[in-house]
Every structure is written in structure tokens, then in C-alpha cells.
Design an enzyme around this catalytic site. Structure first.
Site, PDB file in Angstrom:
ATOM      1  N   LYS A  13      80.780  86.567  79.708  1.00 18.51           N
ATOM      2  CA  LYS A  13      80.635  87.949  80.006  1.00 18.51           C
ATOM      3  C   LYS A  13      79.641  88.759  80.222  1.00 18.51           C
ATOM      4  CE  LYS A  13      80.455  89.471  75.828  1.00 18.51           C
ATOM      5  NZ  LYS A  13      79.391  90.348  75.378  1.00 18.51           N
ATOM      6  N   ASP A 143      85.324  88.023  71.102  1.00 17.60           N
ATOM      7  CA  ASP A 143      85.410  87.879  72.400  1.00 17.60           C
ATOM      8  C   ASP A 143      86.051  86.874  73.053  1.00 17.60           C
ATOM      9  OD1 ASP A 143      83.422  89.942  72.597  1.00 17.60           O
ATOM     10  OD2 ASP A 143      81.810  88.675  72.452  1.00 17.60           O
TER      11      ASP A 143
HETATM   12  O1  C5P Z   1      83.768  88.310  66.087  1.00 18.34           O
HETATM   13  P1  C5P Z   1      82.622  87.651  66.080  1.00 18.34           P
HETATM   14  O2  C5P Z   1      82.409  86.414  65.321  1.00 18.34           O
HETATM   15  O3  C5P Z   1      82.189  87.497  67.550  1.00 18.34           O
HETATM   16  O4  C5P Z   1      81.766  88.533  65.397  1.00 18.34           O
HETATM   17  C1  C5P Z   1      80.065  88.146  64.800  1.00 18.34           C
HETATM   18  C2  C5P Z   1      79.738  89.274  64.081  1.00 18.34           C
HETATM   19  O5  C5P Z   1      79.453  90.366  64.766  1.00 18.34           O
HETATM   20  C3  C5P Z   1      80.677  89.833  62.823  1.00 18.34           C
HETATM   21  O6  C5P Z   1      80.554  89.033  61.769  1.00 18.34           O
HETATM   22  C4  C5P Z   1      80.194  91.290  62.718  1.00 18.34           C
HETATM   23  O7  C5P Z   1      78.954  91.254  62.084  1.00 18.34           O
HETATM   24  C5  C5P Z   1      79.810  91.794  64.014  1.00 18.34           C
HETATM   25  N1  C5P Z   1      80.837  92.487  64.872  1.00 18.34           N
HETATM   26  C6  C5P Z   1      81.017  93.714  64.575  1.00 18.34           C
HETATM   27  N2  C5P Z   1      82.001  94.469  64.993  1.00 18.34           N
HETATM   28  C7  C5P Z   1      82.765  93.829  66.020  1.00 18.34           C
HETATM   29  C8  C5P Z   1      82.306  92.478  66.616  1.00 18.34           C
HETATM   30  C9  C5P Z   1      81.479  91.763  65.879  1.00 18.34           C
HETATM   31  O8  C5P Z   1      80.345  94.128  63.673  1.00 18.34           O
HETATM   32  N3  C5P Z   1      83.784  94.613  66.664  1.00 18.34           N
END
Ligand code: C5P
Length: 306
Positions: A13, A143
Site C-alpha cells: 500500500k 495496516d
Molecule cells: O499497528 P502497527 O503495529 O503497525 O504500529 C507500529 C507502531 O507504529 C506502533 O507501536 C506505534 O508506535 C506507531 N503507530 C502510531 N499510531 C498509529 C499507527 C502506528 O503511533 N496510528
């Protein structure tokens, strides 16, 4: 019929816009993003094994070496979650053919998780249904739900609340890819540092961007790309500016840091223009790799089952 092996194909994406709001108490940022799935795919194959064997993950392809092969692998965790939902204690083998760069802002790890969810559910009879798969996906990463549905969609919350969006036409992207990835939490942290002391408003989607998608005019889309994480990614990787400069020099319709970077997504007028930009970018040596990809494309789908 009992299936022995299922392969899912899942797209990368890019974020056409990424509006990042304040940090929430749970450590995530409230955001509104417009995702587009592009034609750069990982293939995830899942095979069931007897329960006394060890579950394994193997990865092949250009970007294989930076993927963890242990229980921290997101596809491994996804397969486990589906088995738990079926109360099935089989072991499994996951084989990932990677074409999506790692830690690149293209949601490659999320794509692999979505592929493992869909492939494992299909292997076990396909009884989970869209809603349950979506719930498992949201638990695995912000995602992952989008990787299941693909095309173009609005993401809210931390990105996991998905609403499909209407769009017309096809867009020609050139991706400037760096070998050295960026960690998503590190980019969010840098963004918080850069915005310290500022009032951070609620995230929003631009009306002009939605109109551009409906019109299918790439010129309009190019003018309305935006990413609140770009300053943080550029602060951590100042060299990315050179990629944006080349995009401007070759009259790209727009260029943007994809997600938390470091990939730069460059919008071309048409196929020929995308080739020109890709050649210029390759010759410049400011990125390690260049890919061209059309978007939007569908999300995770089964391409083989035996
Ligand atoms: O959800 P995901 O595991 O991809 O997120 C990885 C990291 O990215 C989270 O631990 C956080 O630090 C950051 N993040 C965030 N806000 C979001 C998505 C991700 O701060 N909406």
C-alpha cells in the site's frame, strides 16, 4: 475436499494522504489516511503439518534477509491466531515470496499477515468470514485490515477502521526504495518531537483529494497528496529530499513519503512518463532500488490451492 496447501497474493500500500492527530493514551496516534493498494505483491503459502512438528517460516526473494523467521514474524502470528480461532492445534509451514521491501512504509509485513490470515482460513474451510478476519487483522497491526480489502479506502482510528472509497481510473507510480528501512515507531516518535509544544488538531481528510479520486484525474491527485509524517521521515533521512527533487525535475504530478517511509511514491502522468522517471531515478543513484506499480488493485486473494 481437504486442502493441503494454499497461496494468497497480497499487495503493498501507499498512503495518498496521512493526517496524524494527537498521541492517544494507548501509544498510538489517532489518524485519518487514504490508502491505495498498488501492484507490488508478496505471495504467502501456508501448509498444515502434524501437531508434533515445529511450525516454520521461510522467506525468499530480494528482500528476504531482513525478515524475522521466528515467532515474532507477523505472518506466523497471524497463522497462530486463525488456528486458535478454529481450536486447531496443527503445526504449519509458511513460505513467503517477498517482492515488497521491508520497513519501507509499504506495509509489507502487514501484507504477509493478511496473506497468512486468508490462506490459513481457506485451508481450514473458510469459515471465519470477513468480520472475524478483519478483527484478527486489526489486532495484528494497524495496516493489516486494509491489506485484506485493497483498492482505495479511508482508514481511521489507528488506521484499522476501514471504509472503501470510490475512485476512477488507474494511476502510474514510481517507487524510490532505500535498502535501509525506517522503523515506524521511530518515525512517529520523531514526529512527536518535531511537533512538541504545538497544538495538534484532529486528523482530517482533504475534500479536494476525494474529488481528485472521483474525477480520476492524475494531475488533481498529484496536487493533493499529503503526509504528516513526511517531516519526521525527512528529519531522520535528509537524503530523501534528493528523491523529491528528482521527481520535481522530471515533472512528476506529485511525490510523497509513503507512510512512515523511507519509500518515496512518485505519481507519473502515464506509463511512458513513469518509465522516464524510473530511468532518471535509477541513473541518479539516490535510491537503492526503483519499482513501477499501477494502482489501485484488489486486496489479498487466493491464487493457488491444492
Ligand atoms: O499497528 P502497527 O503495529 O503497525 O504500529 C507500529 C507502531 O507504529 C506502533 O507501536 C506505534 O508506535 C506507531 N503507530 C502510531 N499510531 C498509529 C499507527 C502506528 O503511533 N496510528
Amino acid at each position: 475436499m481437504t486442502l493441503a496447501r494454499v497461496t494468497a497474493r497480497v499487495p503493498a500500500k501507499i498512503n495518498l494522504s496521512l493526517s496524524v492527530g494527537p498521541l492517544r493514551p494507548d501509544g498510538f496516534h489517532e489518524l485519518v489516511t487514504l490508502y491505495q493498494a498498488i501492484a507490488l505483491f508478496d505471495d504467502v503459502t501456508v501448509t498444515l503439518k502434524p501437531k508434533d512438528e515445529r511450525s516454520t517460516v521461510e522467506v525468499s526473494g530480494e528482500y528476504a534477509s531482513s525478515v524475522p523467521l521466528d515467532e515474532s514474524n507477523l505472518a506466523y502470528r497471524a497463522a497462530m491466531r486463525v488456528l486458535e480461532a478454529y481450536e486447531n492445534d496443527s503445526a504449519f509451514a509458511i513460505s513467503i515470496r517477498k517482492s515488497i521491501p521491508v520497513a519501507a512504509g509499504l506495509a509489507g509485513g502487514s501484507a504477509d499477515a493478511a496473506g497468512a490470515l486468508l490462506a490459513m482460513d481457506t485451508l481450514l474451510g473458510g469459515q471465519l468470514g470477513k468480520n472475524e478476519l478483519h478483527l484478527l487483522a486489526a489486532e495484528l497491526g494497524s495496516d493489516v485490515p486494509f491489506a485484506l480489502i485493497g483498492n482505495i479506502a479511508l482508514g481511521r482510528g489507528r488506521g484499522e477502521e476501514i471504509t472503501p472509497a470510490l475512485s476512477r481510473g488507474e494511476f502510474h507510480w514510481v517507487l524510490g526504495i532505500s535498502n535501509q528501512g525506517l522503523s515506524t515507531p521511530a518515525v512517529y516518535k520523531e514526529s512527536d518531537r518535531l511537533r512538541e509544544g504545538m497544538i495538534v488538531s484532529s486528523p482530517r481528510i482533504s475534500e479536494k483529494l476525494m474529488h481528485a479520486l472521483l474525477s480520476g484525474e492524475p494531475e488533481e491527485l498529484g496536487k493533493n497528496l499529503s503526509n504528516d509524517l513526511a517531516p519526521a521521515a525527512l528529519s531522520l533521512r535528509p537524503g530523501l529530499r534528493l528523491v523529491l527533487d528528482i521527481a520535481a525535475e522530471y515533472a512528476a504530478l506529485g511525490a510523497i513519503v509513503s507512510g512512515s517511509g523511507p519509500t518515496i511514491a512518485i505519481l507519473a502522468r502515464d506509463e511512458e512518463h513513469s518509465l522516464d522517471i524510473a530511468v532518471a531515478l535509477t541513473a541518479s543513484g539516490v535510491v537503492n532500488n526503483v519499482a513501477r506499480a499501477l494502482g489501485p488493485v484488489a486486496g489479498a486473494r487466493i491464487i493457488e490451492s491444492k
